[in-house]
Each structure stands twice: as C-alpha cells, then as structure tokens.
Design an enzyme around this catalytic site. Sequence first.
Site, PDB file in Angstrom:
ATOM      1  N   THR A 121       0.860  -1.181   0.000  1.00  0.00           N
ATOM      2  CA  THR A 121       0.000   0.000   0.000  1.00  0.00           C
ATOM      3  C   THR A 121       0.896   1.230   0.000  1.00  0.00           C
ATOM      4  OG1 THR A 121      -1.540  -1.270   1.302  1.00  0.00           O
ATOM      5  CG2 THR A 121      -1.899   1.095   1.220  1.00  0.00           C
ATOM      6  N   ARG A 160      -8.017 -10.006   3.355  1.00  0.00           N
ATOM      7  CA  ARG A 160      -8.227  -9.860   4.783  1.00  0.00           C
ATOM      8  C   ARG A 160      -7.377 -10.911   5.482  1.00  0.00           C
ATOM      9  NH1 ARG A 160     -14.091 -11.411   4.744  1.00  0.00           N
ATOM     10  NH2 ARG A 160     -13.246 -12.467   2.921  1.00  0.00           N
ATOM     11  N   ASN A 232     -10.487   0.757   1.491  1.00  0.00           N
ATOM     12  CA  ASN A 232     -10.201   0.494   2.905  1.00  0.00           C
ATOM     13  C   ASN A 232     -10.800   1.551   3.802  1.00  0.00           C
ATOM     14  OD1 ASN A 232      -8.984  -1.917   2.906  1.00  0.00           O
ATOM     15  ND2 ASN A 232      -6.913  -1.180   3.242  1.00  0.00           N
ATOM     16  N   PHE A 273     -19.452  -5.643   7.460  1.00  0.00           N
ATOM     17  CA  PHE A 273     -18.691  -4.530   8.058  1.00  0.00           C
ATOM     18  C   PHE A 273     -19.606  -3.551   8.772  1.00  0.00           C
ATOM     19  CE2 PHE A 273     -14.169  -4.954   7.051  1.00  0.00           C
ATOM     20  CZ  PHE A 273     -14.255  -6.179   6.416  1.00  0.00           C
ATOM     21  N   LEU A 274     -20.645  -4.103   9.387  1.00  0.00           N
ATOM     22  CA  LEU A 274     -21.569  -3.276  10.188  1.00  0.00           C
ATOM     23  C   LEU A 274     -21.538  -3.711  11.643  1.00  0.00           C
ATOM     24  CD1 LEU A 274     -24.749  -3.113   7.874  1.00  0.00           C
ATOM     25  CD2 LEU A 274     -22.963  -1.377   8.156  1.00  0.00           C
ATOM     26  N   ALA A 276     -20.653  -3.396  15.203  1.00  0.00           N
ATOM     27  CA  ALA A 276     -20.124  -2.459  16.213  1.00  0.00           C
ATOM     28  C   ALA A 276     -19.261  -3.240  17.198  1.00  0.00           C
ATOM     29  CB  ALA A 276     -21.288  -1.798  16.945  1.00  0.00           C
ATOM     30  N   GLY A 277     -18.352  -2.546  17.839  1.00  0.00           N
ATOM     31  CA  GLY A 277     -17.488  -3.214  18.815  1.00  0.00           C
ATOM     32  C   GLY A 277     -16.398  -2.255  19.265  1.00  0.00           C
ATOM     33  N   CYS A 284      -3.793  -2.225   8.188  1.00  0.00           N
ATOM     34  CA  CYS A 284      -4.278  -1.499   7.005  1.00  0.00           C
ATOM     35  C   CYS A 284      -5.204  -0.339   7.289  1.00  0.00           C
ATOM     36  CB  CYS A 284      -4.960  -2.499   6.073  1.00  0.00           C
ATOM     37  SG  CYS A 284      -3.753  -3.563   5.353  1.00  0.00           S
TER      38      CYS A 284
HETATM   39  C1  UDX Z   1      -8.603  -5.135   5.752  1.00  0.00           C
HETATM   40  C2  UDX Z   1      -9.479  -5.067   4.518  1.00  0.00           C
HETATM   41  O1  UDX Z   1     -10.707  -5.767   4.782  1.00  0.00           O
HETATM   42  C3  UDX Z   1      -8.782  -5.711   3.341  1.00  0.00           C
HETATM   43  O2  UDX Z   1      -9.576  -5.566   2.171  1.00  0.00           O
HETATM   44  C4  UDX Z   1      -7.444  -5.013   3.134  1.00  0.00           C
HETATM   45  O3  UDX Z   1      -6.739  -5.622   2.067  1.00  0.00           O
HETATM   46  C5  UDX Z   1      -6.606  -5.105   4.401  1.00  0.00           C
HETATM   47  O4  UDX Z   1      -7.323  -4.542   5.506  1.00  0.00           O
HETATM   48  P1  UDX Z   1      -7.928  -6.860   7.582  1.00  0.00           P
HETATM   49  O5  UDX Z   1      -7.419  -5.632   8.256  1.00  0.00           O
HETATM   50  O6  UDX Z   1      -7.042  -8.036   7.437  1.00  0.00           O
HETATM   51  O7  UDX Z   1      -8.421  -6.474   6.070  1.00  0.00           O
HETATM   52  O8  UDX Z   1      -9.206  -7.380   8.378  1.00  0.00           O
HETATM   53  P2  UDX Z   1     -10.735  -6.987   8.374  1.00  0.00           P
HETATM   54  O9  UDX Z   1     -11.480  -8.244   8.388  1.00  0.00           O
HETATM   55  O10 UDX Z   1     -11.024  -6.005   7.327  1.00  0.00           O
HETATM   56  O11 UDX Z   1     -10.935  -6.283   9.826  1.00  0.00           O
HETATM   57  C6  UDX Z   1     -10.270  -5.086  10.074  1.00  0.00           C
HETATM   58  C7  UDX Z   1     -10.649  -4.648  11.479  1.00  0.00           C
HETATM   59  O12 UDX Z   1     -12.014  -4.253  11.501  1.00  0.00           O
HETATM   60  C8  UDX Z   1     -10.502  -5.740  12.530  1.00  0.00           C
HETATM   61  O13 UDX Z   1      -9.951  -5.187  13.706  1.00  0.00           O
HETATM   62  C9  UDX Z   1     -11.935  -6.187  12.789  1.00  0.00           C
HETATM   63  O14 UDX Z   1     -12.114  -6.630  14.122  1.00  0.00           O
HETATM   64  C10 UDX Z   1     -12.691  -4.896  12.572  1.00  0.00           C
HETATM   65  N1  UDX Z   1     -14.073  -5.065  12.142  1.00  0.00           N
HETATM   66  C11 UDX Z   1     -14.335  -5.683  10.968  1.00  0.00           C
HETATM   67  C12 UDX Z   1     -15.087  -4.517  12.929  1.00  0.00           C
HETATM   68  O15 UDX Z   1     -14.828  -3.963  13.989  1.00  0.00           O
HETATM   69  N2  UDX Z   1     -16.364  -4.616  12.492  1.00  0.00           N
HETATM   70  C13 UDX Z   1     -16.692  -5.227  11.317  1.00  0.00           C
HETATM   71  O16 UDX Z   1     -17.859  -5.290  10.976  1.00  0.00           O
HETATM   72  C14 UDX Z   1     -15.639  -5.792  10.536  1.00  0.00           C
END
Ligand code: UDX
Length: 455
Positions: A121, A160, A232, A273-274, A276-277, A284
């Site tokens: 990146t 991911r 992202n 990706f909805l 909450a937490g 990334c």
């Molecule tokens: C991310 C992107 O999804 C991916 O496309 C890119 O190439 C690299 O970065 P990654 O960071 O490996 O991938 O994991 P991802 O599953 O996206 O989760 C990222 C963070 O978001 C994690 O800490 C996860 O716990 C959090 N998350 C994810 C949430 O809090 N809520 C969600 O609904 C989804």
Amino acid sequence: MKVVVIGTGYVGLTTGVALAYLGNQVTCLDIAPEKISKLKNGQVPFYEPNLPELLEISRANLNFTTSYDEAGIGSSDVVFISVGTPSLPDGNADLTYVKAAAEALGERLDHAFTVVVNKSTVPIGSGNWVGTLLREAYSRRKGSRPDGMYGVASNPEFLRQGSALLDTFYPDRVVIGSEESRAIDTLTNLYRPILNQDFPAPVHLPRPDGLSAIPVVTCDLASAELIKYAANSFLALKISYMNEIGHLAEKVGADIKQIARGIGLDVRIGPRFLQAGIGWGGSCFGKDTAALVAISKEYGINMPIVQAARDVNYHQRTWVVDTLLHELKILKGKTVALLGFAFKANTDDLRDAPALDIARQLIQLGARVRATDPVALGNARLFHPDAGIIYCDTPMETVRGADAVILVTEWPEYHDIDWVEVKKSMDNPLLLDGRNFLDRHEMVRLGYRYVGVGR
Ligand code: UDX
C-alpha cells in the site's frame, strides 16, 4: 509465467504461494534470512489459515532467496513489490523498503519486458516514483536507459488476514492500473485463471457456489492506487459509523445488532462490516486512513469524513476504559482479564490491536491486566514483553481473581469456554463483550453483569 515476489509478509507470501499454485514459477525474496530459512523448510513465519498446506502443495513452483542476484529479476515477467510500508508519526507511509526494493530491481532489469507491480500500500503517485527509481538505478549501473524493459503497475490487494488465500483465489474484483498497455496485458494474463475461475480449487479452499467469472478493473496508475485507499477507508468508515450509531443506541435502549440487520438488508448498504465493537485495528485501516488524510493535506484538501472515522474508531478503546471505570468506580489495584489479543480472530497480528491500547490505558490507571490469546500470545510476549501485561496461556488462568473480563477478540473458542467456571473464579462477574460476540441473555442468566457495545 516467471514471477518474483519481494517481501514475504502476509501479502507477499500469500500472493507468491497462490501464483505458484496456479502454475507460475515463483521466487520469493526477503532480506530477513530467518524468514527465508523457515520458508525453505516449508514453515510459514506467521499465522494464516491454509497457507502452510498450500505452500506444501505448491513447493515445486517455489524458490526462496535473500539474494536479488539469485532471484532472476532480469528474466522475470512480473516482479511484485510487497514490502512493509509502516506508518510514520505524521501518518505518511514509510517507503524506505519500497525504495530499496525498487533500486535493487532497477539495477537488474534486462531485455525481457518485466512488469514491476506495487502490491504494497503506497501513497498515490508512488507508481511514477518507483518508475523513476528503477530508471535511475539502471542508469547508474549500466550507464544507459532501460527503455522498453519494464512497465510499472499498481495491483492493490484486498486480502483480509485470516482469509487471505480465499480473497486471493476468489476476489470480488482484480484491479490493474498502469500507463503501459503491455503491463496491463501481462498482468491480465497472469490473473487469467482467477478471472476465469477455471483453475482447480485447492482441496481446503473450495470455490464459492456460483462463482464463475471475476471482474477486472483496468485503469491508470493513480486510480488503482486511490481505489485501494478509498476501499479500505470506506470499510473503516462503515465500522465507525455503526460504532457512532451504537453510542446513541445504548442511550435509547436500542440494540445495534438489530439496527445493523435492519439497515444491512438494504442492498445499497449491505450486511457486512456493520459490526459495532471496540473498533478496528490491523496494519491497514489505521495506516490507509492516516495516509489518505496526510496525502490530501499535501494537496490542500481536507477529508473530515475519513478523519472522523479515525477519531470515532480510536475513541472506542477509551470508551472501554471509561465503561470499566463507571462500572468498577476504582480501577487502581483491580484486575482486568482480556480474552483475545490479536486485532481480530484468525490472525496472530498485533499491529494496531485494540487490546494493546486498552491494556496500556488500564495500566496507566493502576489496574492489573492479564491477557491471553489462542494464537497471538507468542507475538505478544515477543513484541510487547515489558507492557506490564501478565500473559496467560489459558482463559481460565487469565480470569482468575479478575474484577472484570473483556472479550476483545472474537475467537470461536471463546464460545465454548465454561462460563460457569469463569464466573466462579472471578472476584466480580463483570463481562464487557467488546465484539457483541456472546449471547447476552445467557450471560445474564449465568449471573454476569453483561455490558455489550451499543446494546
Ligand atoms: C482489511 C481489509 O478488509 C482488506 O480488504 C485489506 O486488504 C486489508 O485490511 P484486515 O485488516 O485483514 O483487512 O481485516 P478486516 O477483516 O477487514 O478487519 C479489520 C478490522 O475491523 C478488525 O480489527 C476487525 O475486528 C474490525 N471489524 C471488521 C469490525 O470492527 N467490524 C466489522 O464489521 C468488521
């Protein structure tokens, strides 16, 4: 095709092994000798499901080396630069490793047309910068210009961690950006099996039902680079948006999980990706959103939405500590147990992990912090030995005598813990479910003071 991958991290090694599986001759290069010797012994230097098995199956098409001379750059069709680009304090990406790789490549270009691909990146506009580095390095070494010997392309990854191979073999799309049509053609050919989905699915990575063809987006270099950041940052924004709505949901007695379901069924929003937490971590989202804000400032424009996604996200960690303070009144001398340490499940990666921030803030307030993780404990002990955190091998050891337990990472095994026993061994049955992962009603029935996020 003959492929060289520079950098054997989560992106580089996954890309190299997948391309080897698809029948290409792949050489993976890394400057860290211990990584290369592990790989030569068939070991993957980090946790990624299915990668060890696929490395084994693809062994015949793979070479590993620390030497640029051995890598055969000049006779390669494609060279991927997938080295680390960590964040600098000002949010910009540290391009030291990209520069070193580009110069080492440039010196070794030869008459075979080689596509140099930025997989790391990198800031928008770096493709041209890499091209300049290549030309200058070649000219320094050979005293002439490498015209016609190379093309620079951007081929951003959307992997991911924890599902990196799945995302490689069955992506939603492939993005290829370049000003050189030969580079676009070469990469389109390289990805042909993935675009057509006509390769045999690896035994433990079955093809999703109905997946027949993958769209390819071919565009100019800058657009491809910006697609990565825009994607992202939008994903990070979706999560922060839900966390923002979650704070209101909590106040009005609504349930953010029901809200996520209710809006996610709108195809314009989508259900993913909805969740909450305690927010996002990883190498990334934090880095890409920071770089996007930084580079837009360089061009004199603001990105308040992306900045807000960051602010909301990092506030989640403070919200956890504030919630514990509210529940326990005093944190000094109290014991807090963290279940899960990795930034998300199915990885051993601690980069920008919420657990680290939360532990740091709790310790600053005088709390004792115990932590465990099924996979990332080794990295925790290795990279954060003096964080003042007591690392425990099992959940039961972690929760012993605790005044609160926080579910930080949604490891599946945390569903199967004996929560009756956990409650017995705690001094105070406070459970903060940082990922809304557990069954709230069941936990209340067991006698816990259950606190979710946005519920
Ligand atoms: C991310 C992107 O999804 C991916 O496309 C890119 O190439 C690299 O970065 P990654 O960071 O490996 O991938 O994991 P991802 O599953 O996206 O989760 C990222 C963070 O978001 C994690 O800490 C996860 O716990 C959090 N998350 C994810 C949430 O809090 N809520 C969600 O609904 C989804």
